[in-house]
Design an enzyme around this catalytic site. Structure first.
Site, PDB file in Angstrom:
ATOM      1  N   CYS A 154       6.455  -6.812   6.764  1.00 19.12           N
ATOM      2  CA  CYS A 154       7.492  -6.124   7.533  1.00 19.12           C
ATOM      3  C   CYS A 154       8.365  -7.134   8.251  1.00 19.12           C
ATOM      4  O   CYS A 154       7.902  -8.199   8.677  1.00 19.12           O
ATOM      5  CB  CYS A 154       6.860  -5.165   8.539  1.00 19.12           C
ATOM      6  SG  CYS A 154       8.070  -4.105   9.386  1.00 19.12           S
ATOM      7  N   CYS A 170      -1.105   6.405   9.966  1.00 22.26           N
ATOM      8  CA  CYS A 170       0.100   5.823  10.548  1.00 22.26           C
ATOM      9  C   CYS A 170      -0.206   4.526  11.289  1.00 22.26           C
ATOM     10  O   CYS A 170      -1.060   4.478  12.172  1.00 22.26           O
ATOM     11  CB  CYS A 170       0.716   6.834  11.515  1.00 22.26           C
ATOM     12  SG  CYS A 170       2.189   6.235  12.357  1.00 22.26           S
ATOM     13  N   GLU A 180       0.830  -1.194   0.000  1.00 20.49           N
ATOM     14  CA  GLU A 180       0.000   0.000   0.000  1.00 20.49           C
ATOM     15  C   GLU A 180       0.866   1.247   0.000  1.00 20.49           C
ATOM     16  O   GLU A 180       1.941   1.263   0.623  1.00 20.49           O
ATOM     17  CB  GLU A 180      -0.955  -0.003   1.200  1.00 20.49           C
ATOM     18  CG  GLU A 180      -1.990  -1.119   1.111  1.00 20.49           C
ATOM     19  CD  GLU A 180      -2.974  -1.143   2.272  1.00 20.49           C
ATOM     20  OE1 GLU A 180      -4.016  -1.800   2.138  1.00 20.49           O
ATOM     21  OE2 GLU A 180      -2.709  -0.498   3.317  1.00 20.49           O
TER      22      GLU A 180
END
Length: 344
Positions: free
Chosen positions: A110, A335, A90
């Protein structure tokens, strides 16, 4: 077939010489690939059709594509970006009155395990290639022009993944983005955000890219930071600070500390005092980031009083502090929220 964008300019020269072509053809193709961000060999109109056909027999171009575009009520745009192998990342376009910022990803998933971050819950599948990173920037630049009538002004490596864990490709992508033969953006408008890997911070300083550096800190109390970001027990705050001091000595660039304040976790006076002490060790500023819940109930945005207490004490200590308002929360674009929910 191999993506022609994996070839350097010198490798392109060697390739064209091997075809019996003049070396200057390499510069023409390089310009199509990195300055014009062209995704079709057949559209390289300053090459003969015969030459284009020859190239297409050996090489292809694997551009990213937007699988799903979502618009927030505040103007933020989130892209579900599909890669050539079907994997997804994204990226986000964040507009304000004076700028448009691209938040780009560097990994599929990640490598780290920050508890407050939705992306950390995804398995890291692979690093993004140089062209996949550049494509995100070029894509958002075109969206900025289309929707806001101005070119992209800023780039932050704060999307999915830890940029320092894909160091080689991130650095090469930055070079492609900033060089005159590429997208030609100013490196001073690019921020690399890291969770704190001392060796790589020093390496970034040595590579003299002239980008800005942000550290995802969230607590200057060692034990508390290790709970929030479990991987950080391998990288003590003292070692990170030594790397940050090295960074400032080499670059002269002030460090930004990214800092979420959570209710009942790091919203006390002892947390503020620890942060002030840490900040005083290197020229720095603090961005207080308004947190966006990811549904686990553990991490909640602090109340307004706690946030104001942070601001007051930091300013009294002579430390520049900014409150970064949440953007794109209604489309999970803010975030810590990037987790490919659009593919569910």
């Amino acid at each position: 077939m191999k993506d022609i964008r994996t070839l350097s300019l010198d490798q392109l020269k060697d390739y064209f010489v091997s075809l019996g072509e003049k070396p200057f053809r390499a510069k023409q193709v390089y310009d199509w690939l990195w300055s014009k961000n062209l995704h079709s060999i057949d559209e390289m109109t300053n090459l003969s059709k015969q030459l284009r056909d020859k190239i297409s027999e050996e090489y292809t171009i694997n551009p990213v594509s937007v699988d799903l575009l979502q618009k927030s009520s505040d103007g933020t745009i989130k892209n579900g970006v599909k890669l050539h192998d079907g994997l997804m990342v994204e990226s986000v376009l964040i507009p304000t009155e004076t700028r448009t910022t691209a938040c780009v990803s560097s990994q599929v998933g990640c490598s780290l395990n920050c508890e407050f971050c939705a992306t950390a819950r995804l398995k890291r599948m692979r690093n993004l290639e140089v062209a996949e990173i550049v494509d995100q920037v070029a894509l958002i630049d075109s969206q900025s022009k289309m929707y806001f009538d101005r070119p992209l002004t800023n780039i932050v490596f704060m999307g999915m993944g830890e940029p320092m864990m894909n160091y080689k490709n991130v650095v090469e992508a930055i070079r492609k983005i900033t060089q005159p033969e590429g997208l030609g953006m100013s490196p001073r408008r690019i921020t690399v955000s890291t969770s704190g890997i001392p060796k790589m911070i020093k390496m970034l300083a040595d590579d003299e890219l002239r980008v800005k550096l942000a550290l995802s800190l969230h607590s200057a109390i060692e034990s508390k930071r290790n709970e929030i970001m479990p991987f950080s027990d391998k990288f003590p705050l003292m070692d990170i600070m030594e790397a940050l001091q090295y960074w400032y000595k080499k670059t002269g660039s002030v460090i930004t500390f990214e800092y979420c304040v959570w209710k009942g976790i790091n919203d006390g006076d002892e947390d503020i005092k620890a942060l002030i002490k840490y900040c005083k060790q290197v020229p720095s500023k603090v961005n207080l980031i308004q947190y966006n819940p990811i549904g686990d109930g553990k991490y909640d945005q602090c109340n307004k009083q706690a946030e104001e207490n942070y601001v007051r004490q930091l300013e009294n200590a002579g430390i520049t502090v900014m409150i970064r308002k949440s953007r794109g929360g209604d489309i999970d674009a803010a975030c810590g929220q990037l987790a490919n929910k659009t593919t569910d």
